[in-house]
Design a protein around this motif. Structure first.
Motif, PDB file in Angstrom:
ATOM      1  N   ALA A  23      40.279  58.380  -7.258  1.00 48.36           N
ATOM      2  CA  ALA A  23      40.444  57.514  -6.277  1.00 48.36           C
ATOM      3  C   ALA A  23      41.839  57.532  -5.200  1.00 48.36           C
ATOM      4  CB  ALA A  23      39.828  56.561  -6.451  1.00 48.36           C
ATOM      5  N   ALA A  24      42.688  57.979  -6.390  1.00 50.08           N
ATOM      6  CA  ALA A  24      43.904  58.186  -5.558  1.00 50.08           C
ATOM      7  C   ALA A  24      44.196  59.114  -4.608  1.00 50.08           C
ATOM      8  CB  ALA A  24      44.910  58.060  -7.188  1.00 50.08           C
ATOM      9  N   LEU A  25      43.566  60.092  -4.762  1.00 56.71           N
ATOM     10  CA  LEU A  25      43.375  61.154  -4.332  1.00 56.71           C
ATOM     11  C   LEU A  25      42.676  60.990  -2.697  1.00 56.71           C
ATOM     12  CD1 LEU A  25      43.622  63.997  -6.611  1.00 56.71           C
ATOM     13  CD2 LEU A  25      45.540  63.294  -5.190  1.00 56.71           C
ATOM     14  N   GLU A  68      28.720  50.734  -1.012  1.00 59.30           N
ATOM     15  CA  GLU A  68      29.731  49.831  -0.240  1.00 59.30           C
ATOM     16  C   GLU A  68      31.009  50.012  -0.128  1.00 59.30           C
ATOM     17  OE1 GLU A  68      31.484  46.543  -3.503  1.00 59.30           O
ATOM     18  OE2 GLU A  68      29.628  46.605  -4.694  1.00 59.30           O
ATOM     19  N   PRO A  69      32.090  49.451   0.842  1.00 58.85           N
ATOM     20  CA  PRO A  69      33.616  50.297   1.108  1.00 58.85           C
ATOM     21  C   PRO A  69      33.865  50.663  -0.554  1.00 58.85           C
ATOM     22  CG  PRO A  69      33.245  48.769   2.490  1.00 58.85           C
ATOM     23  CD  PRO A  69      32.105  48.654   2.028  1.00 58.85           C
ATOM     24  N   GLY A  70      34.406  51.925   0.268  1.00 58.53           N
ATOM     25  CA  GLY A  70      35.249  52.537  -1.328  1.00 58.53           C
ATOM     26  C   GLY A  70      34.414  52.539  -2.533  1.00 58.53           C
ATOM     27  N   GLU A  71      33.319  52.865  -2.972  1.00 52.13           N
ATOM     28  CA  GLU A  71      32.301  52.205  -4.057  1.00 52.13           C
ATOM     29  C   GLU A  71      31.987  54.505  -4.121  1.00 52.13           C
ATOM     30  OE1 GLU A  71      29.911  50.434  -6.024  1.00 52.13           O
ATOM     31  OE2 GLU A  71      28.354  50.959  -4.596  1.00 52.13           O
ATOM     32  N   ASN A  72      31.817  55.092  -4.549  1.00 56.81           N
ATOM     33  CA  ASN A  72      31.206  56.868  -4.920  1.00 56.81           C
ATOM     34  C   ASN A  72      30.942  56.719  -5.840  1.00 56.81           C
ATOM     35  OD1 ASN A  72      31.129  59.684  -5.325  1.00 56.81           O
ATOM     36  ND2 ASN A  72      33.068  60.408  -3.988  1.00 56.81           N
ATOM     37  N   ALA A  76      33.910  60.162 -10.935  1.00 54.05           N
ATOM     38  CA  ALA A  76      34.306  59.861 -12.252  1.00 54.05           C
ATOM     39  C   ALA A  76      35.399  60.649 -13.195  1.00 54.05           C
ATOM     40  CB  ALA A  76      33.211  60.841 -13.719  1.00 54.05           C
ATOM     41  N   GLY A  77      35.773  59.713 -13.233  1.00 52.15           N
ATOM     42  CA  GLY A  77      37.727  59.450 -13.074  1.00 52.15           C
ATOM     43  C   GLY A  77      38.554  60.337 -12.376  1.00 52.15           C
ATOM     44  N   GLU A  78      38.691  62.582 -13.160  1.00 47.84           N
ATOM     45  CA  GLU A  78      39.412  63.096 -12.050  1.00 47.84           C
ATOM     46  C   GLU A  78      39.235  63.742 -11.792  1.00 47.84           C
ATOM     47  OE1 GLU A  78      43.169  64.095 -13.863  1.00 47.84           O
ATOM     48  OE2 GLU A  78      44.019  62.152 -12.948  1.00 47.84           O
ATOM     49  N   ARG A  79      37.320  63.648 -11.932  1.00 46.31           N
ATOM     50  CA  ARG A  79      35.949  64.548 -11.569  1.00 46.31           C
ATOM     51  C   ARG A  79      34.833  64.145 -10.876  1.00 46.31           C
ATOM     52  NH1 ARG A  79      32.235  64.878 -14.810  1.00 46.31           N
ATOM     53  NH2 ARG A  79      31.438  62.756 -16.523  1.00 46.31           N
ATOM     54  N   SER A  80      33.963  64.918  -9.952  1.00 46.66           N
ATOM     55  CA  SER A  80      33.028  64.373  -9.293  1.00 46.66           C
ATOM     56  C   SER A  80      32.164  65.369 -10.480  1.00 46.66           C
ATOM     57  CB  SER A  80      32.847  65.533  -7.966  1.00 46.66           C
ATOM     58  OG  SER A  80      31.533  65.278  -7.392  1.00 46.66           O
TER      59      SER A  80
END
Length: 240
Positions: A23-25, A68-72, A76-80
């Motif tokens: 999320a931070a990236l 919803e906005p901001g929801e992916n 999962a943590g630092e991986r997709s």
């Protein structure tokens, strides 16, 4: 705020890009713009929906990651957890710049303020010590080229959808854990009944122009809505 600059080996010889996903990236987004040429790959993972631009002058295609906005929900943590990431998300923090001269090649630009630009010694090199493009940058350049070609070709695709009235409003209703219902509105999907009513001439034209396959891919992708709901349910946000 974005800080776009022209990418050059002189100015960015030591540039590194963080390849993790978090999320931070910048990965915490509910949707991403996509082009028809990648619909076949997108439909394996995500629902494909359509939405008018803020100017309401044309449609754009979106791969949906959440409700919803901001929801992916694939993050999962630092991986997709997704097997395919749309081009417009994969190429960040790079973008396509206008040619330096009329008729020249388009350039690669960089958003220096993007969180994926590494500030320390970690990350993937963009240029080697001699200023040559690394395999990573070569891959990015190819993806940028594919994305740009897709944008250029999409105008005809959306014109065909409008001509044959193949888009219709679509509302998704999501039942939350407390029993309330959230409605995802403002989107369009492929009008399946209208598609079935097209005669052989219209279908032949769509096929000849290369538009019929992405139409069917977008329609098939709606089966992924149930998968998105299941992902959200596993996170405890929806009733089972």
């Amino acid at each position: 705020m974005a800080n776009h600059v022209l990418l050059t080996s002189d100015d960015h010889r030591t540039l590194r890009i963080t390849s993790e996903r978090s999320a931070a990236l910048g990965d915490a987004v509910m949707s991403c713009l996509i082009v028809p040429s990648e619909f076949r790959r997108v439909q394996n993972e995500y629902p494909i929906l359509f939405r008018l631009t803020p100017q309401r002058d044309r449609f754009q295609a979106l791969a949906m990651f959440g409700f919803e906005p901001g929801e992916n929900l694939f993050l999962a943590g630092e991986r997709s957890e997704a097997r395919y990431r749309p081009l417009a998300l994969e190429i960040q923090p790079f973008l396509i710049g206008h040619p330096a001269t009329d008729g020249g090649d388009k350039q690669i630009h960089l958003d220096l303020d993007h969180p994926r630009v590494a500030t320390g010694g970690e990350g993937v090199r963009v240029f080697d010590d001699l200023g040559r493009a690394t395999p990573y940058l070569e891959t990015i350049a190819a993806q940028l080229g594919e994305l740009d070609a897709g944008w250029q070709a999409s105008e005809g695709f959306f014109a065909a959808l409008a001509r044959h009235e193949l888009l219709e409003p679509l509302t998704l209703e999501i039942t939350l854990a407390d029993g309330s219902t959230n409605r995802l509105v403002g989107y369009h999907g492929i009008a399946e009944e209208r598609l079935q009513q097209l005669d052989t001439v219209a279908l032949g034209e769509l096929h000849a122009d290369g538009y019929l396959l992405p139409v069917f891919m977008a329609l098939a992708s709606l089966a992924n809505v149930a998968e998105l709901v299941e992902r959200k349910s596993r996170r405890g946000d929806l009733r089972g």
